[in-house]
Write a protein that holds these residues in place. Sequence first.
Motif, short mmCIF file in Angstrom:
data_model
loop_
_atom_site.label_atom_id
_atom_site.label_comp_id
_atom_site.label_asym_id
_atom_site.label_seq_id
_atom_site.Cartn_x
_atom_site.Cartn_y
_atom_site.Cartn_z
N HIS A 415 83.93 28.21 -27.72
CA HIS A 415 84.77 28.53 -27.02
C HIS A 415 84.80 29.74 -27.76
N GLY A 416 83.65 30.87 -28.09
CA GLY A 416 83.88 31.62 -28.70
C GLY A 416 83.28 32.08 -29.69
N VAL A 428 86.72 36.77 -31.94
CA VAL A 428 86.47 38.32 -31.22
C VAL A 428 86.44 38.52 -29.82
N THR A 429 87.75 38.58 -29.27
CA THR A 429 87.84 38.32 -28.13
C THR A 429 87.04 39.81 -26.73
N LEU A 430 86.39 38.89 -25.79
CA LEU A 430 84.97 39.03 -24.72
C LEU A 430 86.13 40.26 -23.26
N PRO A 431 85.62 40.16 -22.91
CA PRO A 431 85.96 41.60 -21.83
C PRO A 431 86.63 39.67 -20.81
N GLY A 432 87.99 40.56 -20.45
CA GLY A 432 88.34 39.75 -18.72
C GLY A 432 88.75 38.20 -19.83
N GLY A 433 89.24 38.27 -21.27
CA GLY A 433 88.94 36.32 -22.04
C GLY A 433 88.31 35.99 -21.44
N VAL A 434 86.91 36.27 -21.76
CA VAL A 434 85.65 34.87 -21.01
C VAL A 434 85.48 34.15 -22.08
N SER A 452 74.60 34.76 -26.48
CA SER A 452 74.42 34.55 -25.59
C SER A 452 75.86 33.35 -25.11
N VAL A 453 76.66 33.73 -23.93
CA VAL A 453 78.04 33.13 -23.93
C VAL A 453 77.59 31.56 -22.74
N LEU A 454 77.64 30.46 -22.91
CA LEU A 454 77.17 29.13 -22.10
C LEU A 454 77.94 29.23 -20.86
N ASP A 455 77.41 29.31 -19.08
CA ASP A 455 78.51 29.46 -18.67
C ASP A 455 78.68 30.85 -18.15
N GLN A 456 79.39 31.56 -18.78
CA GLN A 456 79.13 33.09 -18.55
C GLN A 456 78.49 34.40 -18.84
N GLY A 457 77.51 34.03 -19.11
CA GLY A 457 75.84 35.51 -19.24
C GLY A 457 76.26 36.25 -20.96
N TRP A 466 82.79 44.81 -27.15
CA TRP A 466 81.54 44.03 -26.90
C TRP A 466 82.13 44.79 -25.52
N GLU A 467 80.73 43.91 -24.46
CA GLU A 467 81.14 44.60 -22.75
C GLU A 467 79.61 43.43 -22.92
N ARG A 468 79.56 43.75 -21.44
CA ARG A 468 78.58 42.35 -20.91
C ARG A 468 77.51 42.97 -21.33
N ALA A 469 76.48 42.55 -21.05
CA ALA A 469 75.47 43.07 -21.90
C ALA A 469 74.52 44.57 -20.56
N PRO A 470 74.14 44.96 -20.60
CA PRO A 470 73.10 46.04 -19.25
C PRO A 470 72.13 45.21 -18.65
N ALA A 471 71.44 45.66 -18.16
CA ALA A 471 70.47 45.23 -17.08
C ALA A 471 69.35 45.35 -18.08
N PRO A 472 68.21 44.04 -18.32
CA PRO A 472 68.63 43.31 -17.20
C PRO A 472 69.02 41.52 -17.86
N LEU A 473 69.65 41.99 -18.74
CA LEU A 473 69.92 40.50 -19.57
C LEU A 473 71.98 40.54 -19.10
N GLY A 474 72.35 41.75 -18.51
CA GLY A 474 73.37 41.51 -17.80
C GLY A 474 73.56 40.86 -16.69
N THR A 475 72.16 40.93 -16.07
CA THR A 475 72.43 40.22 -14.34
C THR A 475 71.86 38.95 -14.21
N LEU A 476 71.50 38.05 -15.36
CA LEU A 476 71.30 36.65 -15.71
C LEU A 476 71.81 35.93 -15.01
#
Length: 1022
Positions: A415-416, A428-434, A452-457, A466-476
């Motif tokens: 879980h993290g 580490v705390t991810l954006p939105g508490g993911v 790579s966080v399973l079921d989250q991206g 820490w932020e969601r990865a830029p495209a194209p990784l972030g759009t998977l």
Amino acid sequence: MRGGGRSCVWIIGALMLAANPPARALDPQRGLGQLHHTAWTIEDGAPPDIWALAQSADGYLWLGTGGGLYRFDGVRFEEFRPVAGESLPSANINALFADPQGDLWIGFEAGQISRLRGGRLTTFSPGVAGASVLQIAGGRNNDIWAALMGRRRGGLARYANGRWTMVGQSRGLPPGGVSSVLAARDGSIWAATGGWLWVLRPKARTFERTGEPALERARIFQARDGRIWLSPGGALPVHAIAPALQPAGVKGAPPGPVSPSLEGSGEPIWVDRDNVLWGARTRGGIFRIAAARRSATDRASLHPSVERFTLGDGLSSDIASPLLEDREGNIWVGTNLGLDRFRQTNTVAAPGLPATSRQGFQAAAGQNGTVYVLTGDRLFKVHADREAEPIARLEGRPRSLYVDRSNGVWVGFEHGFARLEGSRLRFVTLPGGVKGGVVGWLETSGGLLCASVLDQGVFCKDAKGWERAPAPLGTLRRAPVQMVSDAGERLWLNYEDHLVLLDGARQTVFSGKDGLTVGSIEIVAAVDDEVYAVGDFGVARFDGRRFQTLRSDRHPLLSRLSGIAKGADGAIWLNGLKGVVRVTAADMASAFADPGRPVRTALFDLDDGLPGVAQQDSNTPTVISTTDGKLWFVTSHGVAWMDPRHLSRNPLPPPVSITRLVAAGQSFAGLSAIDLPAGTTSFQIDYTALSLAIPDRVRFRYQLETIDAGWVDPGLRRQAFYTGLGPGRYRFRVIAANNDGVWNRTGATLTVVIPPTFAQSIWFKIIIAGALLAGGWLLYSMRMRQVASTIRLQLEERLRERERIARELHDTLLQGFQGLVYRFQSAIDMLPASHRARANLEEALDLADTALAEGRDRVRNLRTGPTDDDVAQHFAGTAAHSAPTNAGAFQLVTEGHPRPLHPVVRAEILRIGDEAILNAIRHSAAQKIVVSIVYHSREFLLQIADNGVGIAPELIARGGRHNHFGMTGMRERAEVVRGSFSIASRPGGGTQVTLTVPASIAYVHKARGGKRLFRCRLPLGD
């Protein structure tokens, strides 16, 4: 325990290698726990109470025990049993010495010494009653020395010129027992007796006392560099004797003495070829003191390292006695419950880690050759040369481990994830508490660290956090279980059942239809310019368009792979369920060029020091390369390392021996040629090869010449079986290779002779052949007589039929015709002489008389005619009456004594001959006709030959001209008398007609007086 009034007598051997040996056997930098240890106990067939060890020239390890003499080939323990009529003087053996000539000298508790040579025993009594033989040594001049000691007596014995003599006060030695003797390589003899160390220098007449104390349990050793070591006993330390006493040529300062506070003196010791001291411990087990090593914290300081190995560590018993280093560098220890071996391995288990982990192991390479290892509850920092260092406890179940370029340590959990800071992990705390399971890590060329966080991206860390990865990784849509960047900075994403290639904004999916048939994809890896994927069913390589797979169903060693890396040696290393597999880059390229061909590989498994098999189903690499060139392998039972640049290799081809042959309930051993009982049809041959390092990897090939078409590869089997053998001389050959594939191609041979039984002998075969020939000839003769008898009966029946016809013609036609002639004559006589019809009637009656005469001749011929031979005259008459005046010469030749012919046969012969002669006269235009008549004892031969125009071959083949039956008639007449008929001719080359009739049919046989009970040949003539 030992008996005979001896208080714990030890058999000790001592050798020390040169300070800089050409090759190491056991790396002194490795701890005892990092060596491969194997123990054979009495449950494994090892004998108890092992008091002496020796290795003979043929490679066998000999064990002197309290219960007899044994030998060991690395697989089987075999008790030595003397040949019939010989016996060991005692079962309690104290000392063994294998001399260079191949003899084994055996010293007994009861005081005798035996020599084993070529399987035969010779026993000697040195001459000191009640003294036990404690040690045997061999001198430079092939002399044998023995140390004898009893409660109140003993001494030093010498064997030379075929007999034993005692060396005592006349040579300067004090009276009393000798606890140890050493025949040094410079020719000096050293003895421990009377509380001191004594030496007989080369060319000296008497022993001199040195200043070295040597108590009752003292033992003397010589290292390979020539240095003499002494274990004096009591409270005195083990040490090298004073430099002034050392043999000439010994250079350098010896290592310092071993303090009695570390280990006691007086127990068996051995200094191996790497200058490492091994010894038995008074308090149980063994100890090892390696050469002084530098401290890990202070490179300038040196300190000795003392290690101990006891029953609790796996030793077969704490009561250890003899030690021995074999020809391959393995260290052997004999105990009172079995036998132990320590040997070098290419793979070393990392010490200090738990043996198992329910959550498995995760490993990642740090800086300076260190490796970080995760277990289920702890993070370790691991080094190759010392114990693993625990650095943090875990809170939660770990899923992944990553070390970034700045040596930052990251741990992924269910879980993290968290970063190591000091000895604590900071989450580490991810954006939105993911939150989610963190399994895959990637560090991009742009400096982004991504997880790579399973079921989250996929999330990445930049300067802002820490932020969601830029495209194209972030759009998977789905987070991969693993992410890898290749040499072209393309990204490969592992989804276990397929791979995704991200090349800029372009995405390409690869699965089974694209050649990726490894099953579940465990790892995708970039190795130099190549991209590999490994999994359940093999390894696949990307060729730029699609994947090509080497499958495990074709290459079994490539099963269930979970790691791949390139070693410092340039080879490709794979970790799988079968073990670690090494493939050179060239062999890997060749394998992918032709996937159907076998891949040349080297396998490293449990025997090579791996603590387990490759860890499965974690989607994390199980092969890790560190900056110091080592490779680390994650297994099911820990982590191990290997240096691919310094792989140890066994260069010694194993000695091969044939141990015994078993046939007809008998066992034969120790012979190069064996004569088996006559009639033996099967036997069993036991063989072995003496490579004691990894005997389970020794491979064999054998051949029984004249039986086996080529070499038979039995794998690891050490027996050969043959059945269905006949008498003859057989030569059995066997060769073997050691654990590293070094072949002894000379091997061993055994000649086996199986003599024939009487029924298998050549004379019996000659008798049988003669009997068969005689029987066959008898059957043939009987058959021929039967055929001849049948033909004779047929001819006799035909002859009787002809005589009946002749009688009927004579009694009816001829008699009636004669009566008519008489009536006509009477009528003519009544006519006047001037009557016109009388002349015609008279002429008719003349013709009738002629016809009657011919009829009587024909009837006479139908009846049995004369039996005298008139065949030649007949043929001469035929030629004379038929030949024109201008005909060529006619010649008649008769060979052999003329014999009467059977009337029917004679008639057919005459008809055939007449036809052939008339044809030659009328049609051949021959200048010469030769008729040959041969009366042979086996046959009658008629041959008519001419030199005329000959007959066309196709005419002979058709049997003559159309509506002409001359040739056909001759053949049919020959068949009637069972004759052989042939016509040989060629156009312009004349014609030869040949008729042969068996004598038993052709000739008339006279009745014989008496009878024969048995005939061995057909009576074809007198």
